[in-house]
Design an enzyme around this catalytic site. Structure first.
Site, PDB file in Angstrom:
ATOM      1  CD  GLU A 120      -2.683   1.172   2.863  1.00  0.00           C
ATOM      2  OE1 GLU A 120      -2.925   0.089   3.093  1.00  0.00           O
ATOM      3  OE2 GLU A 120      -2.717   2.354   3.429  1.00  0.00           O
ATOM      4  CD  GLU A 152      -3.408   7.469   5.232  1.00  0.00           C
ATOM      5  OE1 GLU A 152      -4.306   6.758   5.811  1.00  0.00           O
ATOM      6  OE2 GLU A 152      -2.233   6.988   5.696  1.00  0.00           O
TER       7      GLU A 152
END
Lengths: 277, 843
Positions: free
Chosen positions: A155, A160
């Site tokens: 990932e 974020e």
């Protein structure tokens, strides 16, 4: 694409002269071949030749609602939660009771539609605001029809963000031995301005044994196999793109009474460039 | 400029208002504020006053005029100077707080390129500055005021950021800085401000403006009325850099001037709104007023429902010489203490009647010169003429006039009771007249001319209070033209003469009870201390109750609708049934009444109307309401009730045949509308010294005759049946004696009935035949089941022919003994109606 790079170089020269002198050593102009993009220029709904939706709470996949992170939202494909308007993708988190959840939002993926290894992935985004709002622009490795499971699939979190920290974003990689709380991560803090009041460009440049993280073309982190406490899973798998706005969850905490709703993430474009050679 | 400064210094400023009058000939008029080329100088106080800045301590008589000093010793970052504020001690003769505005006298500045007002501050102690901000300008111009309340100081220098609510609005502003600070914990202290300036941070975002505290308000209104929007606020998010160089986001809520807001009316033909948020109603219809700041919609709105041109109440035509006016523009009003006594300690919610500055006393609205009271959130409200003004002698008046206009929908059961109190607090008496839902008018004037005799006041020579009581059934009314007058009929004292029936007669009080208080449990009596009572009228309107009264009035005894010579009396009108509750209202925590040691219940009744044959008032008691409840009743027939006089009833509690009387929760008066108007007083249980109450009675054994005072004939009912012990309603047939019988009323459910749990088992060894008198007017099967609870049983059914009283014989084949007798009237069927049983015997 030459013009884009030139303007970036020019801009960084103007703003941070020292960064410009260092940039001679930076491989920032190696990714110039556009291989995929969505400019979100067609008003209305999402281009389903490029994206598919995740719907619901993830209970079917994870066994419990929350998409593995105790998130609170129910993802839908309704225009209230996701649409293209004024040349922007708009993913809107709402506080409303919906199919047993207290919030709704949206999540789109290129899984099965566009997956590749390496490249420059960038998106120009105006982020939302408020305690408990968790938008993300990220990549997930292909699971070979379920035969490989996370975190082995890999990932790459390009961006974020916690809505309660409107000047900070986070870039991370997750893999076997370095996932979740042990992910390899770095944060970027704006020295002026905010992520929720103007657009910023979030990007990675990803090649063999490196992933470099950029905000507004400023390199702020590079991750290599030497940095991870486990197998480097980013050289052979293909990855797909995800855009979503989560509400609540272990990364960001729950919204509170001061969180204004609705909250929208606006995406001007998502572009993927291949390396020049 | 020196002269001007001095002049203004002496005039100084008013806190909050900042009204200032510039001397004639002053070069710097406020016209300069709108001139284009204003400076964009962001500095307020860096190492001294910025150009044009002047100090204006508040001139309210309380601010310490010399609280501000330029300090060259204590400064931020060792700069040349800072501002020091010396907050005085509370008893400082030169002022009890520090407060001032700093205004740019060079015509103001254009600050539209900045997004924040910032400064460093510290205190000699960690005080909390009451209010601080900018935007208090000359001539009281506070349109662009910004206020932060409760700013916490530290004892070290710290940077503070006050965001600008909407920079684009600050094209011309002269109010650079202001503050107001009281002593802390009763003592003065000092604080410093330095590097005070406007700047562009680029980190201010997420505007969330609001008006009216975010509320959406609906107002019923009329043309020409105006309203002022209040509570302008703006919340913005700022980024704070902590001492460790990390940052954190923080919401800051600002109270701001109206000038930052843009206002909009959804329907300018109905209502307009100006740039200060003042709304003017201009037409009929609906309009919603909203506001925004910098294009961001503010939460909160005003929804105006305009009924068009206001129709004032009819102008009174009664000769002023015959009038005593309380509130009317047609007459000279007598002095009035108030048009709203705000008896909030007694639960009053009513607003209005307070008038406004410059208007007629009490008038909340003035339309075409006609002042009108607007009571809102009405439950009750009093108009006083007894405190500081003479009470009103209405002896020579015959009527009271009042115009009422109800500003909401009127539901059945709504009412407004008008109550007059004479000799307030000193031998006070009162009387009331109820205006029912059938009379009241929605959005229209109802003109009432009420004969004063209807109030049943023995004396009206010293009227001190007029109450309007709606008990919140009606919450919004206009009231006008309140006056007493004489219609020429001469009326006056003496009970209202020809007003017909008992209505006009002054009632006398009931006999004063003489039972020893130690032997009494009192529900309603001025002779005793009453137990806590939930209500004297349960208003079971869903069950068809029509009864009014028992609601009392403010300042009077609970439940007393009338007080005569200090004696409170309940006045039930429109009576069909009414309940007095004790310990049954879940919203109250009153106990139920334990009458187990009591032998009697006392009640005084005064029927205020003609009594016809067949009229009755039934007194019913319910024990353990809703939980294995038992009830019993006693009926006062037309023969024992009296019109226009008090009758005292002392009823043995045994007559009620209650299973228990230790948790009495409801007393019902039931007339089924045969009697509609009755006064009630002195409701109490007492013991006459004989054996205790029903608790000592024994359970029945066969024969069950319903006539033995020592036997408790209560039965348990199931599946819908209602049971009580009554007088034999039809002395005939097999039961031709006047005695008590059991009454069983079927609801129509299958297998409904009653059972008696016997004191001793029924032993079939003593005989297998049981006979029972049964009264029915329809042919039904009667099932007699002799059983153990949820155990063995024997049962026999017999048919009744429906001819009235018949003796039925049940032949059992059993030699066992059983504790329970169960009776089904048409057990398998669904017959409804009332049946009677009597004389259940074993042969």
């Amino acid at each position: 694409m030459k013009a884009r790079v030139l303007s970036i170089v020019l801009l960084s020269c103007m703003i941070v002269f020292q960064a410009c002198t260092e940039s001679n050593n930076e491989p920032e102009n190696e990714f110039n071949t556009l291989v995929w993009s969505d400019e979100f220029d067609t008003e209305g709904s999402i281009d389903t030749t490029k994206w598919l939706f995740d719907i619901g709470t993830g209970v079917e996949i994870f066994g419990t609602p929350g998409w593995g992170n105790n998130e609170l939202q129910y993802y839908t494909d309704r225009p209230e939660n996701i649409k293209v308007e004024n040349g922007l993708l708009e993913i809107t988190a709402r506080k409303e009771n919906f199919n047993g959840s207290g919030y709704t939002s949206a999540k789109i993926l290129t899984r099965g539609l566009f997956e590749r290894t390496y490249g420059r992935y960038e998106a120009r985004i105006l982020l939302p605001f408020g305690q408990g709002i968790w938008p993300a622009f990220w990549l997930l490795g292909d699971d070979s029809n379920g035969s490989v499971i996370w975190p082995q699939i890999g990932e790459i979190d390009i961006m974020e963000y916690r809505g309660q920290q409107p000047t900070i974003i986070h870039g991370s990689v997750h893999g076997p031995g370095y996932s979740a709380g042990q992910a390899v991560t770095d944060e970027y803090s704006l020295r002026s301005g905010r992520f929720d009041s103007e657009f910023h460009v979030f990007a990675i440049e990803w090649g063999p044994d490196f992933i470099r993280y950029f905000v507004d073309d400023e390199l702020y982190n590079e991750i290599t196999p030497a940095d991870v406490n486990g197998e480097w899973v980013f050289n052979d798998n293909v990855f797909y793109i995800i855009l979503n706005v989560a509400v609540g969850g272990s990364f960001v905490g729950s919204p509170n009474s001061s969180t204004p709703f609705p909250q929208a993430m606006y995406v001007d474009y998502v572009r993927v460039y291949a390396h020049d050679n | 400029m020196k002269d001007l400064n001095l002049t203004i210094m002496t005039r100084s400023l008013y806190a909050g208002l900042l009204v200032i009058f510039l001397m004639a000939g002053c070069e710097r008029s406020v016209d300069g504020l709108s001139e284009p080329s204003l400076t964009n100088n962001p500095d307020v106080f860096i190492d001294g006053f910025s150009s044009g800045l002047e100090y204006f301590p508040y001139d309210d008589g309380f601010a310490k005029l010399d609280a501000f000093q330029v300090d060259t010793e204590v400064t931020f970052d060792n700069s040349a100077a800072s501002m020091r504020i010396d907050v005085p001690n509370p008893d400082d003769p030169s002022g009890s707080y520090a407060g001032a505005a700093f205004i740019d006298l060079n015509g103001g500045r254009n600050l539209s390129e900045y997004d924040a007002f910032t400064f460093y501050a510290k205190g000699t102690k960690a005080g909390t500055i009451n209010s601080i901000g900018f935007g208090q300008g000359l001539e009281g111009n506070n349109s662009f005021e910004v206020r932060v309340d409760s700013l916490r100081l530290s004892t070290f220098w710290k940077k503070y950021v006050i965001p600008i609510p909407e920079p684009e609005k600050l094209m011309a502003i002269d109010g650079m800085f202001w503050f107001a600070e009281n002593p802390e914990d009763g003592a003065g202290y000092s604080f410093w401000i330095d590097d005070l300036k406007f700047e562009k941070l680029g980190t201010i975002a997420q505007p969330r403006p609001s008006i009216l505290n975010g509320r959406d308000i609906t107002i019923s209104s009329f043309v020409n009325l105006t309203y002022e929007i209040t509570d302008f606020q703006q919340t913005l998010n700022t980024i704070i850099t902590l001492p460790d160089e990390t940052t954190t986001a923080q919401d800051v809520m600002l109270s701001v001037g109206a000038g930052y807001f843009d206002f909009s009316s959804s329907n300018p033909a109905v209502a307009t709104v100006n740039n200060q948020g003042v709304i003017t109603v201009v037409g009929e219809g609906n309009a919603t007023i909203t506001a925004s700041v910098g294009g961001v919609q503010a939460s909160g709105s005003v929804n105006l429902i305009s009924q068009g041109t206001f129709e004032t109440a009819p102008v009174p035509t009664v000769d002023p010489d015959s009038v005593i006016s309380i509130f009317s523009d047609a007459y000279t009003n007598v002095p009035v203490d108030y048009y709203n006594g705000f008896f909030n300690g007694d639960g009053q919610t009513t607003l209005g009647g307070t008038g406004f500055e410059g208007g007629p006393p009490g008038a909340d609205i003035v339309v075409d010169g006609d002042g009108i009271i607007n009571y809102t959130e009405l439950n009750f409200v009093g108009i006083g003429t007894f405190l500081n003004v003479p009470s009103i002698d209405a002896t020579d008046m015959t009527h009271m006039h009042v115009d009422i206009n109800v500003q909401e929908g009127i539901d059945p059961g709504d009412y407004i009771t008008i109550q007059l109190l004479n000799s307030v607090g000193n031998g006070e008496t009162s009387g009331s007249v109820r205006i029912g839902s059938d009379q009241l008018l929605e959005n229209d004037w109802l003109s009432l001319d009420i004969p004063l005799a209807d109030f049943n006041l023995a004396d009206r020579s010293s009227l001190g209070l007029i109450f309007f009581v709606s008990d919140a059934t009606i919450s919004d009314i206009y009231v006008d033209n309140i006056y007493y007058y004489n219609d020429g009929s001469g009326g006056s004292n003496g009970g209202g003469g020809g007003n017909g029936g008992g209505n006009g007669a002054d009632i006398v009080t009931a006999p004063v009870p003489t039972v020893d208080p130690d032997s009494v449990v009192s529900i309603f009596s001025d002779a005793y201390t009453n137990v806590p009572v939930d209500y004297y009228n349960g208003f079971f309107n869903n069950d068809g109750q029509t009864t009014q009264g028992g609601t009392g009035f403010d300042g009077g005894p609970q439940g007393a609708d009338v007080v005569i010579n200090g004696d409170g009396i309940i006045h039930y009108t429109a009576l069909n049934f009414v309940g007095i509750g004790t310990g049954v209202d879940p919203n109250q925590s009153n106990p139920t009444v334990d009458a187990s040691e009591m032998t009697h219940i006392h009640v005084d009744l005064y029927v205020n109307e003609a009594i016809s044959n067949g009229d009755f008032i039934r007194l019913q008691l319910i024990n353990s309401v809703g939980n294995n409840e038992s009830s019993g009743s006693v009926t006062f027939s037309s023969g024992v009730l009296r019109e226009g006089e008090w009758v005292s009833f002392d009823v043995p509690l045994s007559d009620f045949n209650l299973a228990a009387q230790d948790q009495i929760g409801l007393i019902f008066f039931v007339s089924d509308a045969t009697i509609s108007d009755v006064y009630v007083d002195n409701i109490y249980y007492y013991t006459d010294g004989s054996s205790g109450g029903g608790g000592s009675k024994t359970a029945p054994n066969l024969p069950i005759t319903f006539d033995d005072d020592q036997v408790n004939y209560s039965a348990t009912t199931f599946n819908g049946t209602v049971y009580e012990v009554v007088d034999n309603p039809n002395v005939s047939g097999s039961n031709n004696t006047a005695s008590k019988v059991g009454s069983i009323t079927n609801s129509g459910a299958q297998w409904e009935g009653i059972y008696f749990d016997l004191e001793n088992n029924l032993d079939f060894g003593n005989g297998q035949t049981i006979t029972m008198d049964v009264y029915s007017t329809s042919a039904i099967p009667v099932l007699l089941k002799i059983e153990v609870d949820q155990g063995a049983f024997v049962e026999v059914a017999q048919n009744h022919s429906g001819s009235g009283w018949e003796e039925l014989t049940f032949n059992f084949t059993s030699s066992d003994s059983f504790p329970r007798v169960t009776i089904f009237m048409d057990g398998p069927g669904t017959s409804t109606g009332t049946f009677y049983i009597d004389n259940i015997q074993q042969n």
